[in-house]
Scaffold this active site. Structure first.
Site, PDB file in Angstrom:
ATOM      1  N   GLY A   8       0.811  -1.207   0.000  1.00 27.39           N
ATOM      2  CA  GLY A   8       0.000   0.000   0.000  1.00 27.39           C
ATOM      3  C   GLY A   8       0.847   1.261   0.000  1.00 27.39           C
ATOM      4  O   GLY A   8       0.580   2.206   0.752  1.00 27.39           O
ATOM      5  N   ARG A  20       0.353   5.812  -1.611  1.00 26.01           N
ATOM      6  CA  ARG A  20      -0.222   7.023  -1.019  1.00 26.01           C
ATOM      7  C   ARG A  20      -0.092   6.968   0.499  1.00 26.01           C
ATOM      8  O   ARG A  20       0.248   5.939   1.078  1.00 26.01           O
ATOM      9  CB  ARG A  20      -1.700   7.166  -1.395  1.00 26.01           C
ATOM     10  CG  ARG A  20      -2.566   6.027  -0.891  1.00 26.01           C
ATOM     11  CD  ARG A  20      -3.989   6.113  -1.393  1.00 26.01           C
ATOM     12  NE  ARG A  20      -4.819   5.012  -0.921  1.00 26.01           N
ATOM     13  CZ  ARG A  20      -5.513   5.035   0.208  1.00 26.01           C
ATOM     14  NH1 ARG A  20      -5.466   6.103   1.001  1.00 26.01           N
ATOM     15  NH2 ARG A  20      -6.250   4.007   0.567  1.00 26.01           N
ATOM     16  N   ASP A  27      -2.903  -7.152  -5.484  1.00 26.51           N
ATOM     17  CA  ASP A  27      -3.942  -7.058  -4.460  1.00 26.51           C
ATOM     18  C   ASP A  27      -3.558  -8.058  -3.374  1.00 26.51           C
ATOM     19  O   ASP A  27      -3.809  -9.255  -3.496  1.00 26.51           O
ATOM     20  CB  ASP A  27      -5.301  -7.392  -5.060  1.00 26.51           C
ATOM     21  CG  ASP A  27      -6.423  -7.360  -4.020  1.00 26.51           C
ATOM     22  OD1 ASP A  27      -6.122  -7.199  -2.809  1.00 26.51           O
ATOM     23  OD2 ASP A  27      -7.591  -7.517  -4.411  1.00 26.51           O
ATOM     24  N   VAL A  28      -2.934  -7.565  -2.313  1.00 26.50           N
ATOM     25  CA  VAL A  28      -2.345  -8.478  -1.330  1.00 26.50           C
ATOM     26  C   VAL A  28      -3.382  -9.152  -0.439  1.00 26.50           C
ATOM     27  O   VAL A  28      -3.018 -10.009   0.384  1.00 26.50           O
ATOM     28  CB  VAL A  28      -1.279  -7.754  -0.471  1.00 26.50           C
ATOM     29  CG1 VAL A  28      -0.039  -7.467  -1.311  1.00 26.50           C
ATOM     30  CG2 VAL A  28      -1.802  -6.471   0.146  1.00 26.50           C
ATOM     31  N   SER A  32      -3.125   0.439  14.383  1.00 21.60           N
ATOM     32  CA  SER A  32      -3.791   1.709  14.653  1.00 21.60           C
ATOM     33  C   SER A  32      -4.205   1.757  16.112  1.00 21.60           C
ATOM     34  O   SER A  32      -4.503   0.707  16.721  1.00 21.60           O
ATOM     35  CB  SER A  32      -5.030   1.869  13.767  1.00 21.60           C
ATOM     36  OG  SER A  32      -5.831   2.951  14.198  1.00 21.60           O
ATOM     37  N   TYR A  52     -12.842  -2.001  11.182  1.00 22.48           N
ATOM     38  CA  TYR A  52     -11.489  -1.444  11.187  1.00 22.48           C
ATOM     39  C   TYR A  52     -10.808  -1.721  12.520  1.00 22.48           C
ATOM     40  O   TYR A  52      -9.663  -2.182  12.567  1.00 22.48           O
ATOM     41  CB  TYR A  52     -11.554   0.056  10.919  1.00 22.48           C
ATOM     42  CG  TYR A  52     -10.209   0.716  10.781  1.00 22.48           C
ATOM     43  CD1 TYR A  52      -9.475   0.606   9.607  1.00 22.48           C
ATOM     44  CD2 TYR A  52      -9.668   1.453  11.833  1.00 22.48           C
ATOM     45  CE1 TYR A  52      -8.234   1.210   9.483  1.00 22.48           C
ATOM     46  CE2 TYR A  52      -8.433   2.069  11.716  1.00 22.48           C
ATOM     47  CZ  TYR A  52      -7.715   1.944  10.543  1.00 22.48           C
ATOM     48  OH  TYR A  52      -6.483   2.545  10.417  1.00 22.48           O
ATOM     49  N   ALA A  87     -11.477  -4.050  14.699  1.00 27.49           N
ATOM     50  CA  ALA A  87     -11.245  -5.484  14.852  1.00 27.49           C
ATOM     51  C   ALA A  87     -10.074  -5.955  13.997  1.00 27.49           C
ATOM     52  O   ALA A  87      -9.268  -6.787  14.431  1.00 27.49           O
ATOM     53  CB  ALA A  87     -12.511  -6.256  14.487  1.00 27.49           C
TER      54      ALA A  87
END
Length: 240
Positions: A11, A14, A62-63, A140, A153, A155
């Site tokens: 990713g 960006r 697309d990992v 995060s 998100y 979880a």
């Protein structure tokens, strides 16, 4: 540097991933810039690295798909012949309320954020075992306090840290460390449209910047004695 000087950043076209790809290159690592769809943005990252005499290539994958994650690692080995570090940064953060989040959307977030980290790590570990290496998971603060994005998100990021700790335990004899970095309120496009606190309510009167993540990544890369840990970058908004 006690690892092979090659890193995959997933990713990386960006946001935080882009910034980390540039920082890794400045540090002296050859960088595999992974992207899923924005070929032009990934090419710009590679060009910026090469213009500063760094080594880089862009690989579309697309990992969240097992075979494409394997392709990404295979492409790295084909291009640079070795691998020393993986930064599992790819992911999505679609804002959804409790009522709006259904099973399909939940699974999509888990695939993008958690399953992708598993697929890439699994493909990379045989190469990291050759000389030891680093698995870095971009988690995060939402994985600890819930956050403002969605239940999916939060979880997915909590699950990512569980995966990290498992790898830290079972790969330590191979001199592979696994650690997570858990930023909170970093200025990226993911925060657009989110109900954020005013700057006056934040510990430093501002949000964090993507360039403030690199010092933590560098410490992980350089420190063999650090594994199984989550480093929180949030200016004290969440304390452990």
């Amino acid at each position: 540097m006690n690892i092979e000087p090659v890193v995959i950043v997933t990713g990386a076209s960006r946001g935080i991933g882009r910034r980390l790809a540039l920082d890794c290159a400045r540090y002296g690592l050859a960088v595999v810039v992974n992207y899923r769809s924005d070929e032009e943005a990934a090419a710009e990252v590679v060009e910026e690295i090469r213009s500063a005499d760094g080594l880089a290539c862009a690989v579309r994958a697309d990992v969240s798909d097992e075979h494409e994650a394997q392709w990404l690692v295979d492409a790295c080995i084909a291009r640079f012949g070795r691998l020393g570090c993986v930064i599992n940064n790819a992911g999505v953060g679609v804002i959804r309320s409790i009522d709006a989040l259904d099973g399909a959307a939940f699974q999509q977030t888990l695939n993008a954020n958690l399953l992708s980290a598993f697929h890439v790590s699994r493909a990379a570990i045989p190469h990291l075992k050759q000389r030891g290496g680093r698995l870095i998971f971009m988690s995060s603060g939402a994985g600890h306090i819930g956050g403002r994005v969605s239940a999916a998100y939060a979880a997915s990021k909590a699950g990512m840290e569980g995966l990290m700790r498992y790898y830290a335990l079972y790969l330590r004899d191979n001199r592979i460390t696994a650690n997570a970095i858990a930023p909170l309120l970093i200025e990226t496009d993911m925060l657009a449209g989110m109900d954020l606190p005013p700057p006056s309510d934040l510990p430093l009167g501002r949000m964090g910047r993507p360039d403030e993540i690199w010092p933590a990544v560098r410490m992980i890369i350089e420190t063999e004695y650090l594994t199984g840990q989550t480093i929180h970058l949030n200016a004290g908004r969440y304390m452990t």
